[in-house]
Design an enzyme around this catalytic site. Structure first.
Site, PDB file in Angstrom:
ATOM      1  N   HIS A  59      -5.322  -0.170  -0.193  1.00  0.00           N
ATOM      2  CA  HIS A  59      -4.418   0.464   0.777  1.00  0.00           C
ATOM      3  C   HIS A  59      -3.876  -0.577   1.764  1.00  0.00           C
ATOM      4  O   HIS A  59      -4.433  -0.771   2.844  1.00  0.00           O
ATOM      5  CB  HIS A  59      -5.156   1.583   1.535  1.00  0.00           C
ATOM      6  CG  HIS A  59      -4.263   2.503   2.300  1.00  0.00           C
ATOM      7  ND1 HIS A  59      -4.476   3.860   2.386  1.00  0.00           N
ATOM      8  CD2 HIS A  59      -3.142   2.284   3.016  1.00  0.00           C
ATOM      9  CE1 HIS A  59      -3.535   4.414   3.125  1.00  0.00           C
ATOM     10  NE2 HIS A  59      -2.710   3.464   3.527  1.00  0.00           N
ATOM     11  N   HIS A  61      -0.096  -2.291   3.571  1.00  0.00           N
ATOM     12  CA  HIS A  61       1.351  -2.191   3.802  1.00  0.00           C
ATOM     13  C   HIS A  61       1.888  -3.605   4.000  1.00  0.00           C
ATOM     14  O   HIS A  61       1.564  -4.251   4.994  1.00  0.00           O
ATOM     15  CB  HIS A  61       1.631  -1.355   5.053  1.00  0.00           C
ATOM     16  CG  HIS A  61       1.143   0.064   4.958  1.00  0.00           C
ATOM     17  ND1 HIS A  61       1.904   1.085   4.430  1.00  0.00           N
ATOM     18  CD2 HIS A  61      -0.040   0.635   5.301  1.00  0.00           C
ATOM     19  CE1 HIS A  61       1.219   2.218   4.471  1.00  0.00           C
ATOM     20  NE2 HIS A  61       0.025   1.982   4.990  1.00  0.00           N
ATOM     21  N   PHE A  62       2.693  -4.080   3.039  1.00  0.00           N
ATOM     22  CA  PHE A  62       3.226  -5.447   3.132  1.00  0.00           C
ATOM     23  C   PHE A  62       4.698  -5.482   3.542  1.00  0.00           C
ATOM     24  O   PHE A  62       5.300  -6.535   3.615  1.00  0.00           O
ATOM     25  CB  PHE A  62       3.003  -6.198   1.813  1.00  0.00           C
ATOM     26  CG  PHE A  62       1.580  -6.701   1.617  1.00  0.00           C
ATOM     27  CD1 PHE A  62       0.612  -6.550   2.605  1.00  0.00           C
ATOM     28  CD2 PHE A  62       1.220  -7.346   0.434  1.00  0.00           C
ATOM     29  CE1 PHE A  62      -0.689  -7.025   2.423  1.00  0.00           C
ATOM     30  CE2 PHE A  62      -0.081  -7.830   0.246  1.00  0.00           C
ATOM     31  CZ  PHE A  62      -1.041  -7.666   1.240  1.00  0.00           C
ATOM     32  N   ARG A  63       5.299  -4.322   3.784  1.00  0.00           N
ATOM     33  CA  ARG A  63       6.592  -4.197   4.477  1.00  0.00           C
ATOM     34  C   ARG A  63       7.788  -4.781   3.742  1.00  0.00           C
ATOM     35  O   ARG A  63       8.868  -4.903   4.337  1.00  0.00           O
ATOM     36  CB  ARG A  63       6.517  -4.830   5.877  1.00  0.00           C
ATOM     37  CG  ARG A  63       5.337  -4.429   6.734  1.00  0.00           C
ATOM     38  CD  ARG A  63       5.300  -2.952   7.015  1.00  0.00           C
ATOM     39  NE  ARG A  63       4.313  -2.622   8.052  1.00  0.00           N
ATOM     40  CZ  ARG A  63       3.836  -1.395   8.223  1.00  0.00           C
ATOM     41  NH1 ARG A  63       4.225  -0.396   7.446  1.00  0.00           N
ATOM     42  NH2 ARG A  63       2.969  -1.142   9.174  1.00  0.00           N
ATOM     43  N   ASP A 150       2.107   7.904   1.200  1.00  0.00           N
ATOM     44  CA  ASP A 150       1.317   7.560   2.384  1.00  0.00           C
ATOM     45  C   ASP A 150       2.193   7.385   3.615  1.00  0.00           C
ATOM     46  O   ASP A 150       3.169   6.653   3.585  1.00  0.00           O
ATOM     47  CB  ASP A 150       0.522   6.275   2.151  1.00  0.00           C
ATOM     48  CG  ASP A 150      -0.284   5.900   3.382  1.00  0.00           C
ATOM     49  OD1 ASP A 150      -0.928   6.796   3.957  1.00  0.00           O
ATOM     50  OD2 ASP A 150      -0.256   4.726   3.784  1.00  0.00           O
ATOM     51  N   ASN A 276      -2.792   6.082  12.462  1.00  0.00           N
ATOM     52  CA  ASN A 276      -2.767   7.412  11.840  1.00  0.00           C
ATOM     53  C   ASN A 276      -3.634   7.426  10.587  1.00  0.00           C
ATOM     54  O   ASN A 276      -3.351   6.633   9.690  1.00  0.00           O
ATOM     55  CB  ASN A 276      -1.351   7.808  11.433  1.00  0.00           C
ATOM     56  CG  ASN A 276      -0.367   7.765  12.572  1.00  0.00           C
ATOM     57  OD1 ASN A 276      -0.737   7.788  13.743  1.00  0.00           O
ATOM     58  ND2 ASN A 276       0.896   7.677  12.232  1.00  0.00           N
ATOM     59  N   ASP A 303      -6.005   0.073   5.102  1.00  0.00           N
ATOM     60  CA  ASP A 303      -4.758   0.565   5.707  1.00  0.00           C
ATOM     61  C   ASP A 303      -4.117  -0.548   6.558  1.00  0.00           C
ATOM     62  O   ASP A 303      -3.612  -0.291   7.653  1.00  0.00           O
ATOM     63  CB  ASP A 303      -5.005   1.837   6.532  1.00  0.00           C
ATOM     64  CG  ASP A 303      -3.699   2.538   6.914  1.00  0.00           C
ATOM     65  OD1 ASP A 303      -2.634   2.190   6.362  1.00  0.00           O
ATOM     66  OD2 ASP A 303      -3.746   3.431   7.775  1.00  0.00           O
TER      67      ASP A 303
HETATM   68 ZN   LIG Z   1      -1.733   6.598   5.679  1.00  0.00          ZN
END
Ligand SMILES: [Zn+2]
Length: 422
Positions: A59, A61-63, A150, A276, A303
């Site tokens: 999980h 996030h590499f944007r 997600d 979140n 995350d």
């Molecule tokens: Zn999430």
């Protein structure tokens, strides 16, 4: 050839826990034995260190594409390697979202340049519209490893059911971020501290566990596999446990911040502690640790959510984006708040950071064995380190800066190559 000498070799899959040597060649482990001599091999002295499978984080996030001022696939991969991770799964909330084969292929081309394994999910619904399913079959064939919206919870139970049925047909699963917008206030602040300190309506527990209860029961009815992302409430653990007791195929992950801290961190760390779902109560923190111990929760996933300092440092904290950079503190948080705290053994921690997440996705990763992949993390489990603001990630939005944590990654080896060294 690479020869790792005298490390404490720990493999959660086989249970091996012994001081051994490990010999690596052509991206594979070719030998694990108490004493290996190999003329001409490059040597790593791992005396006093743990030699573990490369960590797996499902999980992140590499944007990229769209928000590369926060992070890109290259800096994300560097952050992963610095944190001991050799395999990661990116989320699809990029701009544009990863909803079609063309965008997916662009992302995978970029990911293939990295020297760790960077994989990605695709979205469940087209551009996160919450209504129309993406072409699961085409996206799987093009290399997506799973599906998730997600960040934007699926409000329609009809869509959840359709997505589960489609995933089941294709022998895959969907992953869900559970926070029902209809039951929620302002995201990122747990309802208690939101009311008492910030005088706002915050993120409620019921928004999480009610939506989760709906979805695990749809999984039960459809016999599909659903994976619950970053649960945070005591009741949520019970919901997952109940669904599992019925025989539903429900798995769950937890983020390190939720077993380490409570909502009080917002008071000292401000927007860097906003995420979140939010940091919750001590009773929730205890409950998610119990969920890890009992096996209801099998995976730890970061995350990793990098944001630019200017976005986090806004005057009105309710306007700051949610999320924290996580790859470079995850192992240390596990060592500090689970192992040192006496909650899990080191082997149990490793299982939840290597073998279990790899098994969930059927990745050829997360274990150490002869003829297995030479994805290896070597770390000092005992040393204290002060977290500072120097990260390999582009972002430094960590609420753990200034805290002393256990553990330091010394080497990360992926496909037989040293990709990080400290
Ligand atoms: Zn999430």
């Amino acid at each position: 050839m690479l020869l790792i000498k005298n490390g404490r070799v720990m493999d959660p899959k086989s249970g091996l826990d012994q001081v051994c040597d490990v010999l690596v060649q052509d991206g594979k482990i070719i030998k694990i034995a108490p004493e290996i001599t190999e003329e001409g091999a490059e040597k790593i002295d791992a005396s006093g260190l743990v030699v573990a499978p490369g960590l797996v984080d499902i999980h992140v996030h590499f944007r990229e594409p769209g928000q590369t001022h926060k992070e890109d696939i290259h800096t994300g991969a560097l952050a992963a390697a610095a944190g001991g991770f050799t395999t990661v799964v990116m989320m699809a909330n990029t701009s544009p979202t990863i909803s079609d084969v063309e965008t997916l292929q662009e992302v995978l081309q970029s990911a293939a340049k990295e020297n760790i394994n960077v994989k990605t999910v695709a979205t469940i619904t087209k551009n996160f519209n919450g209504q129309d399913l993406t072409d699961f079959k085409a996206l799987l064939e093009a290399g997506a490893v799973g599906f998730s919206d997600d960040g934007i919870p699926l409000e329609s139970s009809k869509v959840v059911k359709e997505a589960m049925e489609e995933a089941k047909k294709l022998n895959t699963f969907i992953s869900l971020h559970e926070e029902d917008p209809g039951l929620n206030g302002i995201l990122g602040f747990n309802e208690n501290i939101a009311k008492e300190h910030f005088h706002i309506c915050g993120a409620t527990g019921v928004a999480e566990y009610a939506m989760m209860a709906r979805d695990v029961m749809i999984a039960y009815a459809t016999k599909a596999h659903v994976h619950i992302q970053h649960l945070s409430k005591e009741e949520s653990v019970k919901v997952v446990e109940f669904a599992q007791s019925l025989g539903a195929q429900v798995t769950a992950e937890i983020a390190p911040q939720h077993f380490s801290k409570t909502e009080a961190l917002l008071l000292t760390q401000g927007s860097n502690a906003k995420m979140n779902p939010p940091l919750r109560l001590e009773s929730d923190r205890r409950a998610v640790i119990e969920g890890l111990k009992s096996g209801v929760i099998t995976v730890i996933a970061t995350d990793h959510a990098p944001h630019h300092a200017d976005e986090k440092n806004v005057e009105d904290i309710t306007k700051a984006p949610s999320g924290m950079t996580g790859l470079e503190t995850s192992l240390s948080l596990g060592l500090t708040y689970l192992v040192e705290a006496g909650e899990l053994t080191l082997m149990e921690l490793l299982e939840k950071m290597t073998y279990n997440p790899a098994k969930l996705y059927n990745f050829e990763a997360g274990y150490l064995a002869e003829n297995g992949p030479a994805d290896i993390t070597i770390f000092d489990a005992k040393v204290d380190r002060l977290v500072n603001s120097h990260f390999a990630s582009k972002a430094a939005n960590s609420p753990f800066i200034g805290e002393s944590l256990k553990g330091q990654v010394k080497y990360t080896i992926c496909k037989g190559q040293i990709v990080y060294q400290n």
